[in-house]
Design a protein around this motif. Sequence first.
Motif, PDB file in Angstrom:
ATOM      1  N   UNK A 144       0.832  -1.208   0.000  1.00  0.00           N
ATOM      2  CA  UNK A 144       0.000   0.000   0.000  1.00  0.00           C
ATOM      3  C   UNK A 144       0.871   1.265   0.000  1.00  0.00           C
ATOM      4  N   UNK A 145       2.158   1.117   0.319  1.00  0.00           N
ATOM      5  CA  UNK A 145       3.085   2.261   0.233  1.00  0.00           C
ATOM      6  C   UNK A 145       3.251   2.712  -1.217  1.00  0.00           C
ATOM      7  N   UNK A 146       2.920   1.822  -2.156  1.00  0.00           N
ATOM      8  CA  UNK A 146       3.181   2.089  -3.577  1.00  0.00           C
ATOM      9  C   UNK A 146       1.914   2.261  -4.400  1.00  0.00           C
ATOM     10  N   UNK A 147       0.754   2.200  -3.763  1.00  0.00           N
ATOM     11  CA  UNK A 147      -0.491   2.246  -4.553  1.00  0.00           C
ATOM     12  C   UNK A 147      -1.630   2.812  -3.706  1.00  0.00           C
ATOM     13  N   UNK A 148      -2.673   3.303  -4.374  1.00  0.00           N
ATOM     14  CA  UNK A 148      -3.830   3.807  -3.655  1.00  0.00           C
ATOM     15  C   UNK A 148      -4.857   2.711  -3.433  1.00  0.00           C
ATOM     16  N   UNK A 149      -5.379   2.614  -2.230  1.00  0.00           N
ATOM     17  CA  UNK A 149      -6.485   1.697  -1.955  1.00  0.00           C
ATOM     18  C   UNK A 149      -7.531   2.485  -1.166  1.00  0.00           C
ATOM     19  N   UNK A 155      -3.426   4.087   7.479  1.00  0.00           N
ATOM     20  CA  UNK A 155      -2.554   2.907   7.340  1.00  0.00           C
ATOM     21  C   UNK A 155      -1.540   3.125   6.218  1.00  0.00           C
ATOM     22  N   UNK A 156      -2.016   3.629   5.067  1.00  0.00           N
ATOM     23  CA  UNK A 156      -1.096   3.823   3.935  1.00  0.00           C
ATOM     24  C   UNK A 156      -0.038   4.858   4.281  1.00  0.00           C
ATOM     25  N   UNK A 157      -0.432   5.904   5.033  1.00  0.00           N
ATOM     26  CA  UNK A 157       0.544   6.935   5.415  1.00  0.00           C
ATOM     27  C   UNK A 157       1.663   6.316   6.259  1.00  0.00           C
TER      28      UNK A 157
END
Length: 258
Positions: A144-149, A155-157
């Motif tokens: 998720x560090x490399x893509x949008x969900x 969490x992604x941050x």
Amino acid sequence: MSRLKGKAILITGAGSGIGQCTAQLFASEGAEVIVNDIDAAKGEETVASIVEAGGKAAFIYADVTNPESVQQLTAKAIEQFGRIDVLFNNAGISGVGAIHEIEPDAWDRVMNVNIRGVYLPCKYIVPHMMERNSGNIINMSSCIAEMGLARRASYSATKGAILALTKSMQVDYAPYNIRVNALLPGTIMTPFVENYLRSSYADPEEAFASIKQRQLTGELGRPDDVARAALFLASDESKFMMGSPLYIDGGVVFGKNA
Ligand SMILES: NC(=O)c1ccc[n+]([C@@H]2O[C@H](COP(=O)([O-])OP(=O)(O)OC[C@H]3O[C@@H](n4cnc5c(N)ncnc54)[C@H](O)[C@@H]3O)[C@@H](O)[C@H]2O)c1
């Protein structure tokens, strides 16, 4: 099976899911495993399973968000094992919601466990590694560090931050012969994902079916898939990997599932 023979390895959050599976695999490869978790019963279960299989492990409680607790963990681990060769910062929690839906306390909790919970073990353990001029750190990021969900803002941050932190740390500590790499799993079937599905979707079964389709395999990953990547990073086989992301994601980031 001795790819990790002679190594003392500390794994945070090793009472469940990926951390537990990795602890078991590392022990079966000859490592002495220091099992940490905030849940003592689950951590002790991991240790019992390792000892039963003939491996070496000990449980040391700590809340990775608390500096005193992490200092105690470090001191006890060094006292019992004499050193920490590999630190696997695995503990983490999920965070659900788009930015406007997330309350400040919930935001802070995810930042605390997922980022401060990596910073603190590094802060107290890296000096021992510097002293020995040897060390290996594995940080748990996520694809998720490399893509949008959708609805995964907090969490992604955190997982993007961990990937960036890994690269900075590698530059700082390369002169001390310390490697720092990151794991980027896709969706792996663990209690973490089961809870996320239950708490985020009206129909968890339907959500599960749709999440499976994100992978080119049409299936979710298993804890063992990530544990085997962690094994490579923890072993000297990966000695030329420094500051790198290692993807274990069934093709989610780079595969095109048109
Ligand atoms: N499961 C996935 O799909 C997936 C994907 C990418 C990344 N990850 C990451 O992998 C890591 C492990 O995830 P999992 O799926 O095995 O989760 P899990 O919930 O099964 O295990 C996480 C463990 O961390 C422990 N923990 C939580 N807060 C803690 C704290 N403050 N101090 C010490 N321990 C604490 C929990 O008690 C638990 O045993 C997490 O960092 C997660 O973000 C998971």
